[in-house]
Design a protein around this motif. Sequence first.
Motif, PDB file in Angstrom:
ATOM      1  N   LYS A 343      77.139  27.164  22.818  1.00 32.41           N
ATOM      2  CA  LYS A 343      76.658  27.988  21.795  1.00 32.41           C
ATOM      3  C   LYS A 343      75.528  27.709  21.964  1.00 32.41           C
ATOM      4  N   TYR A 344      74.968  26.658  21.159  1.00 30.64           N
ATOM      5  CA  TYR A 344      73.197  25.772  21.666  1.00 30.64           C
ATOM      6  C   TYR A 344      73.158  24.982  22.451  1.00 30.64           C
ATOM      7  N   VAL A 345      72.023  24.244  22.179  1.00 30.96           N
ATOM      8  CA  VAL A 345      71.080  23.101  23.672  1.00 30.96           C
ATOM      9  C   VAL A 345      69.897  22.853  22.816  1.00 30.96           C
ATOM     10  N   GLY A 346      69.907  21.731  23.683  1.00 31.37           N
ATOM     11  CA  GLY A 346      68.634  20.974  23.395  1.00 31.37           C
ATOM     12  C   GLY A 346      68.223  19.903  24.599  1.00 31.37           C
ATOM     13  N   CYS A 347      67.288  19.904  25.259  1.00 35.10           N
ATOM     14  CA  CYS A 347      66.811  19.706  26.101  1.00 35.10           C
ATOM     15  C   CYS A 347      65.575  19.305  25.934  1.00 35.10           C
ATOM     16  N   TYR A 348      65.348  17.439  25.885  1.00 31.68           N
ATOM     17  CA  TYR A 348      64.263  16.116  26.392  1.00 31.68           C
ATOM     18  C   TYR A 348      63.836  15.863  27.567  1.00 31.68           C
ATOM     19  N   ASN A 349      62.801  16.328  28.038  1.00 35.99           N
ATOM     20  CA  ASN A 349      61.618  15.197  28.850  1.00 35.99           C
ATOM     21  C   ASN A 349      61.121  13.896  28.712  1.00 35.99           C
ATOM     22  N   HIS A 358      61.055  11.466  36.115  1.00 35.75           N
ATOM     23  CA  HIS A 358      61.718  13.030  35.116  1.00 35.75           C
ATOM     24  C   HIS A 358      62.730  13.294  34.921  1.00 35.75           C
ATOM     25  N   TYR A 359      63.364  12.342  34.240  1.00 33.03           N
ATOM     26  CA  TYR A 359      64.686  11.644  33.305  1.00 33.03           C
ATOM     27  C   TYR A 359      64.946  12.742  32.451  1.00 33.03           C
ATOM     28  N   TRP A 360      65.289  13.708  32.343  1.00 34.43           N
ATOM     29  CA  TRP A 360      65.981  14.398  31.500  1.00 34.43           C
ATOM     30  C   TRP A 360      66.668  14.518  31.000  1.00 34.43           C
ATOM     31  N   VAL A 361      67.318  14.992  29.318  1.00 37.53           N
ATOM     32  CA  VAL A 361      68.179  14.127  28.601  1.00 37.53           C
ATOM     33  C   VAL A 361      68.467  15.845  28.238  1.00 37.53           C
ATOM     34  N   GLN A 362      70.098  16.239  29.100  1.00 35.20           N
ATOM     35  CA  GLN A 362      70.358  18.400  28.412  1.00 35.20           C
ATOM     36  C   GLN A 362      71.933  17.883  27.248  1.00 35.20           C
TER      37      GLN A 362
END
Length: 366
Positions: A343-349, A358-362
Motif C-alpha cells: 500500500k505504501y512506498v518510500g524511495c531514497y536516492n 546512483h544507488y537507490w533504496v526502495q
Amino acid sequence: MVVCCTMHLQAQCPNTPKPGIHVIQYGDDLYKIANLYQIGLQDIMTWNQLGYNQPLMLCQELIVRSSTPKSFNQPAETFSSRGLYTKQSGKKHEVQTGQSMAGIAELYGYSESRFREFNAMNDNYQPQSGDILLSSDCTCDRISYTDGITDYAGLVKKTNNKAPYNPPYTEPNLPRTNSTNPPRTNSGSSDGATSMNNQEMEMVNEINLLRGNPSGYIQYVDAYVDEQRKTGGFPVDQAVVNELKSELRQLGPLSILSPSQCIYEAAKAHGIDQKPTGDVNHQGRDGSWPWDRVRKACPNMQDGNENLVAGTSSIRTAVILLLIDEGIPTRGHRKTLLKPAWKYVGCYNVGTVGSFPHYWVQNFGY
C-alpha cells in the motif's frame, strides 16, 4: 541477495547441550554458521542433507561437527592458504591464470554449483584469465555498471584486458497514454506528507506507472531491450524478457502506492548507514533487515520489504533492471515490485556508495 520473502521478529531459541550441534537463531544463515565454527559450507550441507536455497527453520538443530572433526581451534584449510587464490576487494573477482571455478567458489565460501548459479554460468563453462566474476551472491541488489563495465548477468568477459563498454541507456520518447499512466502521486500520503525530493518522487511515479497497468509497461521493457541491442550493450536474455512479458500480460492493475514518510525514513536510514561502508547489501550495520527497519519506523505496518539498485542515472532503467531480474532465479526483485499487498512506498536516492553510483533504496509496506 534480493530480499524476496518476509520474516517476522522472533525470540531467541535455547541452546542445546549436545556437542557438535548448533541451534538456529533469528538472523542466522549457513554462511554465518560456517564462519562461526570455521568449517566449510558444503560440509554443513552434507552433514545435514540440506539443498541449495533450502530455508532454515528457527530453533532447528544443525550438525556442525563431523564424527572425525578437525580441531575447532584450527582454521579450515582454504584455497587462499595454498598461494594460488587470494580474495579481492569489492564484490568482483578477476580470474587469474590457473584458477578454477571450484577454487574461486571455495575461496568466497560457496559451493561450485551455487557460485555458477549466481554468475549465470552453465556446468561446462571454465573461467579464463581476465574474466570478471561476482564474488558475492547478489540476489540482494541489481547493479548496472556504467563506468566502463556492464555487470548484468554476473559475468563480463574481458577482451584485450579491457571490459566492454555499455553506453548509457537513453529512454526513447514513447507516447504516454491515459491507459498506460496511473494517476501521478504527489508529496501527500495517507499517513502524512513526505520529504521525498522531486527525483525520489519520480521513482515512486515510475513504480506506480508499472503497477497501474503492468501490460502497458511492456512497451518500455521492449524499448530498453532494443536500445541495448542498437548500442551494443550487454546482451539481455530474451527468454527472461519473454517470461516477464508473459507475466505482465496476465496481471491486472495493481494497487497504486502512496508515499509514506515513515517508510521513506526507513529507506533513508539504510542508505545513510551503508554510505560510509562502501558496501551494498540488505543487512544494516546493526544487524537489521528490511522488515526490521520498516516495522521499527512504521509500528502500524504488518510487513515490509526492500529493493536495491545502482549504476544507472535513468530511473526507468533502474526499475526495468529490477523487473527483468536476469540472473536471479527467484526473480525476487520482480516479485517485490509487483506484490499486490503493498500500500505504501518510500524511495531514497543515496548517491554514490563505494564504487556504485546512483544507488537507490526502495522500501515497501502495508
